[in-house]
Design a protein around this motif. Structure first.
Motif, PDB file in Angstrom:
ATOM      1  N   ILE A  48      16.745  -5.290  11.213  1.00  0.00           N
ATOM      2  CA  ILE A  48      15.877  -6.128  10.388  1.00  0.00           C
ATOM      3  C   ILE A  48      14.474  -6.174  10.977  1.00  0.00           C
ATOM      4  CG2 ILE A  48      15.458  -8.512   9.645  1.00  0.00           C
ATOM      5  CD1 ILE A  48      18.517  -8.728   9.281  1.00  0.00           C
ATOM      6  N   THR A  49      14.384  -6.275  12.302  1.00  0.00           N
ATOM      7  CA  THR A  49      13.073  -6.302  12.956  1.00  0.00           C
ATOM      8  C   THR A  49      12.309  -5.015  12.665  1.00  0.00           C
ATOM      9  OG1 THR A  49      13.922  -7.716  14.719  1.00  0.00           O
ATOM     10  CG2 THR A  49      11.909  -6.502  15.177  1.00  0.00           C
ATOM     11  N   LEU A  50      12.970  -3.883  12.772  1.00  0.00           N
ATOM     12  CA  LEU A  50      12.293  -2.609  12.523  1.00  0.00           C
ATOM     13  C   LEU A  50      11.930  -2.438  11.050  1.00  0.00           C
ATOM     14  CD1 LEU A  50      14.279  -0.273  14.913  1.00  0.00           C
ATOM     15  CD2 LEU A  50      11.951  -1.134  15.189  1.00  0.00           C
ATOM     16  N   VAL A  51      12.803  -2.888  10.167  1.00  0.00           N
ATOM     17  CA  VAL A  51      12.501  -2.798   8.735  1.00  0.00           C
ATOM     18  C   VAL A  51      11.277  -3.652   8.404  1.00  0.00           C
ATOM     19  CG1 VAL A  51      13.344  -3.452   6.440  1.00  0.00           C
ATOM     20  CG2 VAL A  51      14.813  -2.159   7.979  1.00  0.00           C
ATOM     21  N   LEU A  52      11.213  -4.847   8.957  1.00  0.00           N
ATOM     22  CA  LEU A  52      10.063  -5.718   8.704  1.00  0.00           C
ATOM     23  C   LEU A  52       8.807  -5.238   9.409  1.00  0.00           C
ATOM     24  CD1 LEU A  52      11.671  -9.257   8.843  1.00  0.00           C
ATOM     25  CD2 LEU A  52      10.815  -8.051   6.855  1.00  0.00           C
ATOM     26  N   ALA A  53       8.959  -4.484  10.483  1.00  0.00           N
ATOM     27  CA  ALA A  53       7.796  -3.994  11.225  1.00  0.00           C
ATOM     28  C   ALA A  53       6.948  -3.062  10.376  1.00  0.00           C
ATOM     29  CB  ALA A  53       8.253  -3.287  12.501  1.00  0.00           C
ATOM     30  N   ILE A  54       7.573  -2.334   9.473  1.00  0.00           N
ATOM     31  CA  ILE A  54       6.834  -1.361   8.662  1.00  0.00           C
ATOM     32  C   ILE A  54       5.794  -2.048   7.773  1.00  0.00           C
ATOM     33  CG2 ILE A  54       7.058   0.407   6.856  1.00  0.00           C
ATOM     34  CD1 ILE A  54       9.864   0.991   8.134  1.00  0.00           C
ATOM     35  N   ALA A  86       1.628  -2.232   8.373  1.00  0.00           N
ATOM     36  CA  ALA A  86       0.714  -1.736   7.342  1.00  0.00           C
ATOM     37  C   ALA A  86      -0.266  -2.814   6.900  1.00  0.00           C
ATOM     38  CB  ALA A  86       1.515  -1.232   6.141  1.00  0.00           C
ATOM     39  N   ILE A  87       0.237  -4.018   6.709  1.00  0.00           N
ATOM     40  CA  ILE A  87      -0.636  -5.120   6.285  1.00  0.00           C
ATOM     41  C   ILE A  87      -1.640  -5.453   7.383  1.00  0.00           C
ATOM     42  CG2 ILE A  87      -0.676  -7.579   5.712  1.00  0.00           C
ATOM     43  CD1 ILE A  87       2.117  -7.084   4.402  1.00  0.00           C
ATOM     44  N   GLY A  88      -1.162  -5.564   8.622  1.00  0.00           N
ATOM     45  CA  GLY A  88      -2.063  -5.875   9.730  1.00  0.00           C
ATOM     46  C   GLY A  88      -3.133  -4.831   9.915  1.00  0.00           C
ATOM     47  N   ALA A  89      -2.746  -3.553   9.863  1.00  0.00           N
ATOM     48  CA  ALA A  89      -3.713  -2.466  10.051  1.00  0.00           C
ATOM     49  C   ALA A  89      -4.686  -2.380   8.879  1.00  0.00           C
ATOM     50  CB  ALA A  89      -2.974  -1.145  10.229  1.00  0.00           C
ATOM     51  N   GLY A 103      -5.352  -6.034  13.982  1.00  0.00           N
ATOM     52  CA  GLY A 103      -4.272  -6.525  13.133  1.00  0.00           C
ATOM     53  C   GLY A 103      -2.939  -5.896  13.480  1.00  0.00           C
ATOM     54  N   LEU A 104      -2.973  -4.608  13.807  1.00  0.00           N
ATOM     55  CA  LEU A 104      -1.756  -3.916  14.209  1.00  0.00           C
ATOM     56  C   LEU A 104      -1.210  -4.497  15.511  1.00  0.00           C
ATOM     57  CD1 LEU A 104       0.134  -1.552  13.459  1.00  0.00           C
ATOM     58  CD2 LEU A 104      -1.305  -0.108  14.900  1.00  0.00           C
ATOM     59  N   SER A 141       0.296  -7.922  14.839  1.00  0.00           N
ATOM     60  CA  SER A 141       1.598  -7.773  14.171  1.00  0.00           C
ATOM     61  C   SER A 141       2.682  -7.421  15.175  1.00  0.00           C
ATOM     62  CB  SER A 141       1.532  -6.669  13.105  1.00  0.00           C
ATOM     63  OG  SER A 141       0.617  -6.992  12.110  1.00  0.00           O
ATOM     64  N   TRP A 142       2.425  -6.440  16.016  1.00  0.00           N
ATOM     65  CA  TRP A 142       3.437  -6.014  16.985  1.00  0.00           C
ATOM     66  C   TRP A 142       3.625  -7.049  18.082  1.00  0.00           C
ATOM     67  CZ3 TRP A 142       7.300  -2.759  16.908  1.00  0.00           C
ATOM     68  CH2 TRP A 142       7.343  -1.861  15.846  1.00  0.00           C
ATOM     69  N   GLY A 143       2.585  -7.800  18.406  1.00  0.00           N
ATOM     70  CA  GLY A 143       2.754  -8.899  19.359  1.00  0.00           C
ATOM     71  C   GLY A 143       3.734  -9.929  18.814  1.00  0.00           C
ATOM     72  N   GLY A 144       3.611 -10.232  17.523  1.00  0.00           N
ATOM     73  CA  GLY A 144       4.546 -11.165  16.890  1.00  0.00           C
ATOM     74  C   GLY A 144       5.959 -10.618  16.851  1.00  0.00           C
ATOM     75  N   ILE A 145       6.100  -9.342  16.553  1.00  0.00           N
ATOM     76  CA  ILE A 145       7.422  -8.718  16.506  1.00  0.00           C
ATOM     77  C   ILE A 145       8.080  -8.763  17.874  1.00  0.00           C
ATOM     78  CG2 ILE A 145       8.614  -6.507  16.184  1.00  0.00           C
ATOM     79  CD1 ILE A 145       6.413  -5.953  13.983  1.00  0.00           C
ATOM     80  N   VAL A 146       7.322  -8.388  18.905  1.00  0.00           N
ATOM     81  CA  VAL A 146       7.851  -8.418  20.271  1.00  0.00           C
ATOM     82  C   VAL A 146       8.186  -9.849  20.680  1.00  0.00           C
ATOM     83  CG1 VAL A 146       7.249  -8.015  22.697  1.00  0.00           C
ATOM     84  CG2 VAL A 146       6.755  -6.274  20.988  1.00  0.00           C
ATOM     85  N   GLY A 147       7.329 -10.813  20.305  1.00  0.00           N
ATOM     86  CA  GLY A 147       7.573 -12.218  20.640  1.00  0.00           C
ATOM     87  C   GLY A 147       8.865 -12.737  20.025  1.00  0.00           C
TER      88      GLY A 147
END
Length: 130
Positions: free
Chosen positions: A80-86, A90-93, A100-101, A104-110
């Motif tokens: 789910i994390t990887l699916v949402l990362a896509i 894209a939105i952040g970048a 933004g990228l 986004s990845w800081g939030g995912i890792v957090g």
């Protein structure tokens, strides 16, 4: 688990297609809708696991509390994390470039770190513990 992953993949494909058709002004609503569907799937899966644990006569969450964790739950969370990362990437970048990228990845890792900490992945063991 495969059926859940396929269903989420279909939802993500539909969300991305809708974004292309509707344009970026509907992006936030589409992402919110997708996240709500993912949340529903996660809650449904957890309820299924809780019922299975009760049928087997063990306390729900006992494996996570003991530090063992449930492989299916951890694997599902990772998927789910990887699916949402896509879409989040894209939105952040698209809106803020590299910054933004990175956010986004800081939030995912957090979120992943918090999940791992709550499931006992980072628990320290004392030398006299078994």
């Amino acid at each position: 688990m495969e059926a859940h992953a396929q269903e989420l993949k279909k939802e993500l494909d539909a969300t991305l297609k809708a974004r292309r058709e509707l344009g970026p002004e509907y992006e936030a609503a589409l992402v919110d809708s997708f996240v709500e569907k993912v949340d529903t799937q996660v809650r449904r899966r957890l309820a299924e696991q809780r019922l299975a644990a009760e049928r087997e006569g063990r306390a729900p969450g006992a494996a996570a509390a003991s530090g063992e964790g449930n492989f299916g739950e951890r694997f599902g969370f990772a998927i789910i994390t990887l699916v949402l990362a896509i879409p989040l990437s894209a939105i952040g970048a698209a809106h803020a470039g590299l910054d933004g990228l990175l956010v986004s990845w800081g939030g995912i890792v957090g979120v992943s770190f918090i999940h791992a900490a709550r499931s006992g992945r980072f628990r320290r063991h004392s030398p006299d513990s078994p």
